[in-house]
Enzyme design. Structure first.
Site, mmCIF file in Angstrom:
data_model
loop_
_atom_site.group_PDB
_atom_site.id
_atom_site.type_symbol
_atom_site.label_atom_id
_atom_site.label_comp_id
_atom_site.label_asym_id
_atom_site.label_seq_id
_atom_site.Cartn_x
_atom_site.Cartn_y
_atom_site.Cartn_z
ATOM 1 N N ALA A 84 0.841 -1.211 0.000
ATOM 2 C CA ALA A 84 0.000 0.000 0.000
ATOM 3 C C ALA A 84 0.869 1.253 0.000
ATOM 4 O O ALA A 84 1.850 1.338 0.738
ATOM 5 C CB ALA A 84 -0.924 0.008 1.212
ATOM 6 N N ILE A 86 0.760 5.763 -1.161
ATOM 7 C CA ILE A 86 0.080 6.932 -1.743
ATOM 8 C C ILE A 86 1.125 7.980 -2.123
ATOM 9 O O ILE A 86 2.267 7.925 -1.658
ATOM 10 C CB ILE A 86 -0.940 7.569 -0.768
ATOM 11 C CG1 ILE A 86 -0.234 8.026 0.527
ATOM 12 C CG2 ILE A 86 -2.077 6.597 -0.448
ATOM 13 C CD1 ILE A 86 -1.095 8.914 1.415
ATOM 14 N N THR A 87 0.710 8.909 -2.962
ATOM 15 C CA THR A 87 1.543 10.089 -3.233
ATOM 16 C C THR A 87 0.737 11.343 -2.879
ATOM 17 O O THR A 87 -0.490 11.350 -3.005
ATOM 18 C CB THR A 87 1.935 10.175 -4.726
ATOM 19 O OG1 THR A 87 0.762 10.045 -5.515
ATOM 20 C CG2 THR A 87 2.919 9.086 -5.116
ATOM 21 N N GLY A 144 9.603 17.198 -6.544
ATOM 22 C CA GLY A 144 8.161 17.229 -6.247
ATOM 23 C C GLY A 144 7.707 16.084 -5.363
ATOM 24 O O GLY A 144 6.519 15.952 -5.060
ATOM 25 N N TYR A 148 7.591 11.442 -0.583
ATOM 26 C CA TYR A 148 7.541 10.071 -1.127
ATOM 27 C C TYR A 148 8.945 9.458 -1.232
ATOM 28 O O TYR A 148 9.160 8.302 -0.844
ATOM 29 C CB TYR A 148 6.865 10.136 -2.494
ATOM 30 C CG TYR A 148 6.606 8.810 -3.182
ATOM 31 C CD1 TYR A 148 5.534 8.003 -2.805
ATOM 32 C CD2 TYR A 148 7.400 8.387 -4.246
ATOM 33 C CE1 TYR A 148 5.270 6.800 -3.467
ATOM 34 C CE2 TYR A 148 7.143 7.194 -4.910
ATOM 35 C CZ TYR A 148 6.080 6.408 -4.518
ATOM 36 O OH TYR A 148 5.821 5.220 -5.179
ATOM 37 N N PRO A 178 10.017 -0.682 -8.082
ATOM 38 C CA PRO A 178 9.523 -0.553 -9.459
ATOM 39 C C PRO A 178 9.829 0.822 -10.044
ATOM 40 O O PRO A 178 9.865 1.834 -9.333
ATOM 41 C CB PRO A 178 8.001 -0.724 -9.321
ATOM 42 C CG PRO A 178 7.774 -1.257 -7.930
ATOM 43 C CD PRO A 178 8.919 -0.747 -7.114
ATOM 44 N N GLY A 179 10.022 0.826 -11.369
ATOM 45 C CA GLY A 179 10.051 2.086 -12.108
ATOM 46 C C GLY A 179 8.630 2.427 -12.526
ATOM 47 O O GLY A 179 7.682 2.160 -11.781
ATOM 48 N N TYR A 180 8.474 2.966 -13.738
ATOM 49 C CA TYR A 180 7.134 3.354 -14.192
ATOM 50 C C TYR A 180 6.347 2.135 -14.648
ATOM 51 O O TYR A 180 6.744 1.441 -15.581
ATOM 52 C CB TYR A 180 7.224 4.385 -15.318
ATOM 53 C CG TYR A 180 7.536 5.761 -14.788
ATOM 54 C CD1 TYR A 180 6.522 6.637 -14.423
ATOM 55 C CD2 TYR A 180 8.858 6.165 -14.605
ATOM 56 C CE1 TYR A 180 6.810 7.888 -13.897
ATOM 57 C CE2 TYR A 180 9.154 7.411 -14.074
ATOM 58 C CZ TYR A 180 8.132 8.265 -13.728
ATOM 59 O OH TYR A 180 8.415 9.490 -13.196
ATOM 60 N N ILE A 181 5.229 1.902 -13.979
ATOM 61 C CA ILE A 181 4.407 0.723 -14.255
ATOM 62 C C ILE A 181 3.068 1.178 -14.833
ATOM 63 O O ILE A 181 2.520 2.215 -14.438
ATOM 64 C CB ILE A 181 4.185 -0.086 -12.950
ATOM 65 C CG1 ILE A 181 5.529 -0.406 -12.264
ATOM 66 C CG2 ILE A 181 3.397 -1.361 -13.231
ATOM 67 C CD1 ILE A 181 6.523 -1.191 -13.095
HETATM 68 P P1 NDP Z 1 -2.837 2.253 -6.482
HETATM 69 O O1 NDP Z 1 -3.116 3.660 -6.117
HETATM 70 O O2 NDP Z 1 -3.282 1.707 -7.790
HETATM 71 O O3 NDP Z 1 -3.430 1.276 -5.328
HETATM 72 C C1 NDP Z 1 -3.124 1.558 -4.024
HETATM 73 C C2 NDP Z 1 -3.681 0.481 -3.132
HETATM 74 O O4 NDP Z 1 -3.285 0.796 -1.784
HETATM 75 C C3 NDP Z 1 -5.197 0.414 -3.133
HETATM 76 O O5 NDP Z 1 -5.625 -0.921 -2.935
HETATM 77 C C4 NDP Z 1 -5.566 1.279 -1.925
HETATM 78 O O6 NDP Z 1 -6.823 0.957 -1.351
HETATM 79 C C5 NDP Z 1 -4.429 0.910 -0.974
HETATM 80 N N1 NDP Z 1 -4.215 1.910 0.071
HETATM 81 C C6 NDP Z 1 -3.930 3.236 -0.070
HETATM 82 N N2 NDP Z 1 -3.837 3.807 1.151
HETATM 83 C C7 NDP Z 1 -4.060 2.833 2.058
HETATM 84 C C8 NDP Z 1 -4.149 2.798 3.468
HETATM 85 N N3 NDP Z 1 -3.963 3.898 4.217
HETATM 86 N N4 NDP Z 1 -4.447 1.616 4.082
HETATM 87 C C9 NDP Z 1 -4.643 0.494 3.353
HETATM 88 N N5 NDP Z 1 -4.584 0.463 2.013
HETATM 89 C C10 NDP Z 1 -4.292 1.621 1.381
HETATM 90 O O7 NDP Z 1 -1.242 2.061 -6.275
HETATM 91 P P2 NDP Z 1 -0.147 1.430 -7.249
HETATM 92 O O8 NDP Z 1 -0.544 0.066 -7.649
HETATM 93 O O9 NDP Z 1 0.193 2.411 -8.313
HETATM 94 O O10 NDP Z 1 1.115 1.341 -6.261
HETATM 95 C C11 NDP Z 1 1.325 0.253 -5.395
HETATM 96 C C12 NDP Z 1 2.669 0.433 -4.695
HETATM 97 O O11 NDP Z 1 3.703 0.470 -5.660
HETATM 98 C C13 NDP Z 1 2.775 1.721 -3.885
HETATM 99 O O12 NDP Z 1 3.518 1.491 -2.710
HETATM 100 C C14 NDP Z 1 3.529 2.648 -4.827
HETATM 101 O O13 NDP Z 1 4.211 3.637 -4.114
HETATM 102 C C15 NDP Z 1 4.472 1.669 -5.487
HETATM 103 N N6 NDP Z 1 4.979 2.089 -6.783
HETATM 104 C C16 NDP Z 1 4.124 2.318 -7.849
HETATM 105 C C17 NDP Z 1 4.621 2.684 -9.096
HETATM 106 C C18 NDP Z 1 3.728 2.893 -10.283
HETATM 107 O O14 NDP Z 1 4.245 3.160 -11.380
HETATM 108 N N7 NDP Z 1 2.425 2.765 -10.158
HETATM 109 C C19 NDP Z 1 6.075 2.843 -9.296
HETATM 110 C C20 NDP Z 1 6.873 2.579 -8.132
HETATM 111 C C21 NDP Z 1 6.329 2.207 -6.935
HETATM 112 P P3 NDP Z 1 -8.194 1.613 -1.973
HETATM 113 O O15 NDP Z 1 -8.438 0.868 -3.251
HETATM 114 O O16 NDP Z 1 -9.213 1.333 -0.917
HETATM 115 O O17 NDP Z 1 -7.917 3.064 -2.188
#
Ligand code: NDP
Length: 241
Positions: A84, A86-87, A144, A148, A178-181
Site C-alpha cells: 500500500a 500513496i503520493t 516534487g 515520497y 519498481p520504475g514506471y508501471i
Molecule cells: P494504487 O493507487 O493503484 O493502489 C493503491 C492500493 O493501496 C489500493 O488498494 C488502496 O486501497 C491501498 N491503500 C492506499 N492507502 C491505504 C491505506 N492507508 N491503508 C490500506 N490500504 C491503502 O497504487 P499502485 O498500484 O500504483 O502502487 C502500489 C505500490 O507500488 C505503492 O507502494 C507505490 O508507491 C508503489 N509504486 C508504484 C509505481 C507505479 O508506477 N504505479 C512505481 C513505483 C512504486 P483503496 O483501493 O481502498 O484506495
C-alpha cells in the site's frame, strides 16, 4: 508449500497483480484495502480472494485487521507484502505538514504497523517472507516528491535492518523498487509527457503490474530462501544501481 499471504493495498494496481500471482503460486491470499469498497468487492468477486478493509497507517487498526485477515484465511500469515502506498506530490517549499505526514504514515509507518504484529509468529514458526514495495524514486530521489522519496528510501533501510535481525529465524526480508508501471495512475499522465518518460526507459516501454507480481511471488517462494536484505530494481533499465 501452501502458505497464507497478506497483501496491503492488494485490491488494485500493482497490489492486485501481486495478490493474483501469490494465488497462482498456490497460496491463500487476503488483500487489504483502505476505502474503495467497489473496487475491492469487484476484485474479490472476480478472483475469489478475500478482502479486509483497514488503514495501514494506524497501528491498532492493523492489529485488528490482521486478526480478521488470519481468521478469514484460517491460518497465521507466513507471507506479508507491504505494498500500500500513496503520493501527495508538491515542491518542498510548498509542501504542507499534512502532505508530509500522510505519505510518511501510509508509505513508511505502515511497515512497522503491519510487520510488528506478525513477526513473533513468523519467528516462532521459523519461516517467513516479507516483501516491501519501495520505488525507483526512493533510490534516485524525485523532484516534487521529497515526502515520497523519503518514505521509499526508508523502506529500503527497514528492509536491510530487519533482514539482519531475522535471517537466522528463516525469515527473509526484501524490497522491490519498481520504475514506471502501467497502472491507472500512470495511464492518467498526458500522452506527450508519457512519451518523454518512455524515451528515458532503455527497454522502451512501461512495466506491467504482472511483472512485479511475478517477482514478488518468486521472492515469497521456498526457493528464494537465500535472498534477503536485497533491493530488486525492476525499472526497464531506467536507473541502474
Ligand atoms: P494504487 O493507487 O493503484 O493502489 C493503491 C492500493 O493501496 C489500493 O488498494 C488502496 O486501497 C491501498 N491503500 C492506499 N492507502 C491505504 C491505506 N492507508 N491503508 C490500506 N490500504 C491503502 O497504487 P499502485 O498500484 O500504483 O502502487 C502500489 C505500490 O507500488 C505503492 O507502494 C507505490 O508507491 C508503489 N509504486 C508504484 C509505481 C507505479 O508506477 N504505479 C512505481 C513505483 C512504486 P483503496 O483501493 O481502498 O484506495
Amino acid at each position: 508449500m501452501k502458505r497464507t499471504a497478506i497483501v496491503t493495498g492488494g485490491t488494485r494496481g500493482i497490489g492486485a497483480a501481486i495478490s493474483l500471482a501469490l494465488k497462482s503460486a498456490g497460496h491463500t491470499v487476503v488483500a487489504n484495502y483502505a476505502g474503495n469498497d467497489d473496487a475491492a468487492n469487484a476484485f474479490s468477486a472476480e478472483t475469489g480472494i478475500a478482502v479486509v478493509k483497514f488503514d495501514v497507517g494506524d497501528y491498532n487498526a492493523c492489529v485488528a485487521g490482521l486478526a480478521a485477515a488470519e481468521d478469514k484465511a484460517g491460518a497465521p500469515a507466513d507471507i506479508l507484502v507491504n505494498n500500500a502506498g500513496i503520493t501527495r506530490d508538491g515542491m518542498f517549499h510548498k509542501m504542507t505538514p499534512e502532505q508530509w505526514r500522510d505519505v510518511i504514515r501510509v508509505d513508511l509507518d505502515s511497515l512497522f504497523n503491519m510487520t510488528r504484529p506478525l513477526i513473533d509468529g513468523m519467528r516462532e514458526r521459523g519461516w517467513g517472507r516479507i516483501v516491501n514495495i519501495s520505488s525507483i524514486n526512493g533510490q534516485k530521489g524525485q523532484m516534487g516528491q521529497v515526502n515520497y522519496s523519503t518514505a521509499k528510501a526508508g523502506v529500503i533501510g527497514f528492509t536491510k535492518a530487519l533482514a539482519q535481525e531475522t535471517a537466522r529465524k528463516g525469515i527473509t526480508v526484501n524490497c522491490v523498487t519498481p520504475g514506471y508501471i502501467n497502472t491507472e495512475m500512470v495511464a492518467a499522465v498526458p500522452e506527450k509527457v508519457l512519451e518523454g518518460i518512455i524515451a528515458g526507459i532503455p527497454v522502451g516501454r512501461l512495466g506491467e503490474a504482472g511483472e512485479i507480481g511475478a517477482l514478488v511471488a518468486y521472492l515469497c517462494g521456498e526457493d528464494a530462501g537465500f535472498i534477503t536484505g536485497s533491493t530488486l530494481t525492476i525499472n526497464g533499465g531506467q536507473y541502474m544501481v
